[in-house]
Design a protein around this motif. Structure first.
Motif, PDB file in Angstrom:
ATOM      1  N   GLU A 315       0.859  -1.188   0.008  1.00  0.00           N
ATOM      2  CA  GLU A 315       0.107   0.089   0.144  1.00  0.00           C
ATOM      3  C   GLU A 315       0.675   1.142   0.054  1.00  0.00           C
ATOM      4  O   GLU A 315       0.639   2.143  -0.675  1.00  0.00           O
ATOM      5  N   ILE A 316       2.061   1.206   0.648  1.00  0.00           N
ATOM      6  CA  ILE A 316       2.793   2.376   0.757  1.00  0.00           C
ATOM      7  C   ILE A 316       3.578   2.619  -0.550  1.00  0.00           C
ATOM      8  O   ILE A 316       3.500   3.564  -1.238  1.00  0.00           O
ATOM      9  N   ARG A 317       3.766   1.463  -1.095  1.00  0.00           N
ATOM     10  CA  ARG A 317       4.468   1.604  -2.611  1.00  0.00           C
ATOM     11  C   ARG A 317       3.285   2.230  -3.323  1.00  0.00           C
ATOM     12  O   ARG A 317       3.719   2.964  -4.269  1.00  0.00           O
ATOM     13  N   LYS A 318       2.326   1.672  -3.411  1.00  0.00           N
ATOM     14  CA  LYS A 318       1.311   2.202  -4.341  1.00  0.00           C
ATOM     15  C   LYS A 318       0.966   3.648  -4.241  1.00  0.00           C
ATOM     16  O   LYS A 318       1.026   4.445  -5.184  1.00  0.00           O
ATOM     17  N   VAL A 319       0.597   4.029  -2.944  1.00  0.00           N
ATOM     18  CA  VAL A 319       0.481   5.403  -2.518  1.00  0.00           C
ATOM     19  C   VAL A 319       1.703   6.479  -2.918  1.00  0.00           C
ATOM     20  O   VAL A 319       1.273   7.646  -3.494  1.00  0.00           O
ATOM     21  N   ARG A 320       2.713   6.131  -2.698  1.00  0.00           N
ATOM     22  CA  ARG A 320       3.884   6.894  -3.174  1.00  0.00           C
ATOM     23  C   ARG A 320       4.390   6.817  -4.387  1.00  0.00           C
ATOM     24  O   ARG A 320       5.325   7.254  -4.805  1.00  0.00           O
ATOM     25  N   ASN A 321       3.662   5.857  -5.354  1.00  0.00           N
ATOM     26  CA  ASN A 321       4.062   5.761  -6.673  1.00  0.00           C
ATOM     27  C   ASN A 321       5.482   5.221  -6.834  1.00  0.00           C
ATOM     28  O   ASN A 321       6.327   5.688  -7.584  1.00  0.00           O
ATOM     29  N   ILE A 322       6.034   4.124  -6.115  1.00  0.00           N
ATOM     30  CA  ILE A 322       7.312   3.891  -6.015  1.00  0.00           C
ATOM     31  C   ILE A 322       7.590   2.608  -6.919  1.00  0.00           C
ATOM     32  O   ILE A 322       6.698   1.689  -6.871  1.00  0.00           O
ATOM     33  N   THR A 323       8.231   2.758  -7.952  1.00  0.00           N
ATOM     34  CA  THR A 323       8.324   1.710  -8.881  1.00  0.00           C
ATOM     35  C   THR A 323       9.079   0.453  -8.509  1.00  0.00           C
ATOM     36  O   THR A 323      10.061   0.677  -7.593  1.00  0.00           O
ATOM     37  N   ARG A 324       8.649  -0.778  -8.839  1.00  0.00           N
ATOM     38  CA  ARG A 324       9.357  -2.047  -8.332  1.00  0.00           C
ATOM     39  C   ARG A 324       9.092  -3.050  -9.436  1.00  0.00           C
ATOM     40  O   ARG A 324       8.320  -3.817  -9.479  1.00  0.00           O
ATOM     41  N   GLU A 325      10.243  -2.926 -10.238  1.00  0.00           N
ATOM     42  CA  GLU A 325       9.755  -3.832 -11.759  1.00  0.00           C
ATOM     43  C   GLU A 325      10.926  -4.700 -11.577  1.00  0.00           C
ATOM     44  O   GLU A 325      12.039  -4.425 -11.048  1.00  0.00           O
ATOM     45  N   ARG A 326      10.807  -5.731 -12.102  1.00  0.00           N
ATOM     46  CA  ARG A 326      11.757  -6.949 -12.265  1.00  0.00           C
ATOM     47  C   ARG A 326      12.749  -6.805 -13.206  1.00  0.00           C
ATOM     48  O   ARG A 326      12.445  -6.110 -14.414  1.00  0.00           O
ATOM     49  N   PHE A 327      14.040  -6.800 -12.791  1.00  0.00           N
ATOM     50  CA  PHE A 327      15.335  -6.366 -13.555  1.00  0.00           C
ATOM     51  C   PHE A 327      15.988  -7.733 -14.078  1.00  0.00           C
ATOM     52  O   PHE A 327      16.130  -8.373 -13.242  1.00  0.00           O
ATOM     53  N   LEU A 328      15.917  -7.947 -15.349  1.00  0.00           N
ATOM     54  CA  LEU A 328      16.852  -8.970 -15.807  1.00  0.00           C
ATOM     55  C   LEU A 328      17.948  -8.171 -16.657  1.00  0.00           C
ATOM     56  O   LEU A 328      17.756  -7.707 -17.873  1.00  0.00           O
ATOM     57  N   VAL A 329      19.083  -8.738 -16.505  1.00  0.00           N
ATOM     58  CA  VAL A 329      20.226  -8.088 -17.298  1.00  0.00           C
ATOM     59  C   VAL A 329      20.245  -8.536 -18.550  1.00  0.00           C
ATOM     60  O   VAL A 329      20.782  -7.803 -19.486  1.00  0.00           O
ATOM     61  N   LEU A 330      19.954  -9.672 -18.755  1.00  0.00           N
ATOM     62  CA  LEU A 330      20.084 -10.421 -20.242  1.00  0.00           C
ATOM     63  C   LEU A 330      18.928  -9.797 -21.128  1.00  0.00           C
ATOM     64  O   LEU A 330      18.837  -9.946 -22.321  1.00  0.00           O
ATOM     65  N   ASN A 331      18.138  -8.979 -20.506  1.00  0.00           N
ATOM     66  CA  ASN A 331      17.089  -8.102 -21.677  1.00  0.00           C
ATOM     67  C   ASN A 331      17.839  -7.041 -22.145  1.00  0.00           C
ATOM     68  O   ASN A 331      17.193  -6.331 -22.902  1.00  0.00           O
ATOM     69  N   TYR A 332      19.156  -6.614 -21.637  1.00  0.00           N
ATOM     70  CA  TYR A 332      19.820  -5.623 -22.318  1.00  0.00           C
ATOM     71  C   TYR A 332      21.456  -5.921 -22.923  1.00  0.00           C
ATOM     72  O   TYR A 332      22.138  -5.231 -22.661  1.00  0.00           O
TER      73      TYR A 332
END
Length: 387
Positions: A315-332
């Motif tokens: 709920e804190i993450r959503k209210v504060r608009n904190i991004t939390r996206e999966r990171f996979l280095v092989l995508n870059y």
């Protein structure tokens, strides 16, 4: 032939030590004859002996060192290599399960050779891109003293880029460094001059120790690390350039974060997940960013990746608009070459310190893995197989 002599010597030593005749046993004799007739060489390799269970903690006994053979001759497109360095990393815990839980990682099979990041020297090549004496690396290097590999899975490396420290290509100048750099650049949204504060968990580990330094190099005004011993805290501040460090085993993390990050947290490089991450997220600013690198505290639990946050923290993450996206280095992958050159430049200039914990001997790789998973390493965990 030297391999045959070693087998004779081993058998002879065992027999004479038992008061028996020094001549080889018939079993050893016929084994040697078969090896000689087939043109094979004896090597050492590590296989997965048992699984720790989905919710179990891995131990050195999950791995077994055994003898195997390799053909003396190689086919077109193949390269014979001698292993120099091997890497053990947290993601490998997922490969110990029957199902890795990931679409890009294959599970290790019982009684079959394990693999991971490795570096070796070319002894013989039937691939035009490589010659004897070249140094090469692969993300799928078998845990064995020598190997015959398809040249297509190998990449040539230049020791001069890292001042001769070849093992750095498994750490600061390899996928570990790329994960730290690209994670910050792609998911951290660091802006020089923006007075941003970065917090790094697992800060004394392979990625964490680099991420804190790179955060400063990329423009963060303050970097705080979280780790598990006073020694690690001291190294982060005195050698790695962190502004401060918190020992989560002895200190109140929430209170210390309030003291060390009075303006809140803008970027969180998350290597651990769990309670520590929940505490950091609760002190993050609106529109801040989580770099979801790893969740080592959760790898021995049967949970999805990335693990869901507790409802109150989500709920804190959503209210504060904190991004939390999966990171996979092989995508870059398209950014690997330029990013590697940047890492190597920083290393040569002394701006990026590459800390390593080195264990010698292929037979000790299981113990090295167990130690790494429980926080026994500072910096990158490396296994030296041969020099």
């Amino acid at each position: 032939m030297s391999q045959l002599l070693k087998l004779f010597e081993k058998d002879t030593a065992q027999r004479t030590g038992s008061g028996l005749c020094a001549l080889p046993t018939s079993e050893t004799y016929f084994q040697l004859c078969r090896i000689l007739a087939r043109g094979l060489m004896i090597i050492q390799r590590v296989v997965l002996s048992s699984r720790p269970g989905v919710n179990g903690e891995p131990v050195a006994g999950n791995f077994r060192t055994e003898e195997a053979t390799l053909p003396d001759k190689i086919a077109e497109g193949q390269v014979k290599v001698r292993t120099l360095y091997l890497s053990v990393d947290p993601y490998m815990r997922c490969r110990m399960n029957e199902n890795s839980g990931s679409e890009y990682l294959l599970s290790w099979k019982l009684s079959e050779v394990t693999d991971g990041g490795g570096i070796g020297s070319v002894e013989e090549s039937k691939d035009a891109r490589f010659a004897a004496g070249d140094f090469v690396t692969s993300f799928y290097w078998p845990w064995q003293t020598k190997a015959i590999l398809d040249g297509k899975q190998l990449e040539k490396i230049d020791p001069q880029l890292v001042d001769g420290h070849l093992s750095h290509f498994l750490g600061a100048a390899g996928l570990t460094g790329l994960t730290s750099l690209l994670g910050i650049r792609e998911k951290g949204h660091v802006s020089p001059g923006a007075n941003q504060t970065m917090v790094v968990s697992g800060a004394a580990g392979a990625c964490g120790s680099l991420a804190g330094q790179i955060g400063s190099l990329e423009g963060c005004s303050r970097v705080v690390g979280i780790c598990g011993t006073d020694e690690k805290c001291s190294i982060l501040v005195s050698e790695m350039g962190f502004d401060a460090a918190i020992n989560y085993k002895k200190e109140d993390v929430a209170q210390r974060l309030h003291e060390l990050c009075p303006a809140g947290v803008d970027v969180y490089f998350d290597n651990v997940g769990g309670d520590i991450s929940d505490t950091v997220i609760s002190q993050m600013n609106p529109n801040s960013h989580i770099i979801l690198c790893g969740q080592i505290s959760q790898y021995n639990k049967d949970v999805p990746y990335p693990p869901p946050l507790p409802p109150a923290i989500e709920e804190i993450r959503k209210v504060r608009n904190i991004t939390r996206e999966r990171f996979l280095v092989l995508n870059y992958v398209e950014k690997f070459a330029a990013s590697t050159m940047q890492l190597c430049q920083w290393i040569k200039e002394g701006k990026l310190k590459a800390k390593e914990t080195v264990v010698k001997g292929l037979e000790n790789i299981g113990a090295a893995f167990q130690s790494m998973m429980s926080g026994g390493n500072i910096g990158k965990q490396i296994v030296l197989v041969s020099e």
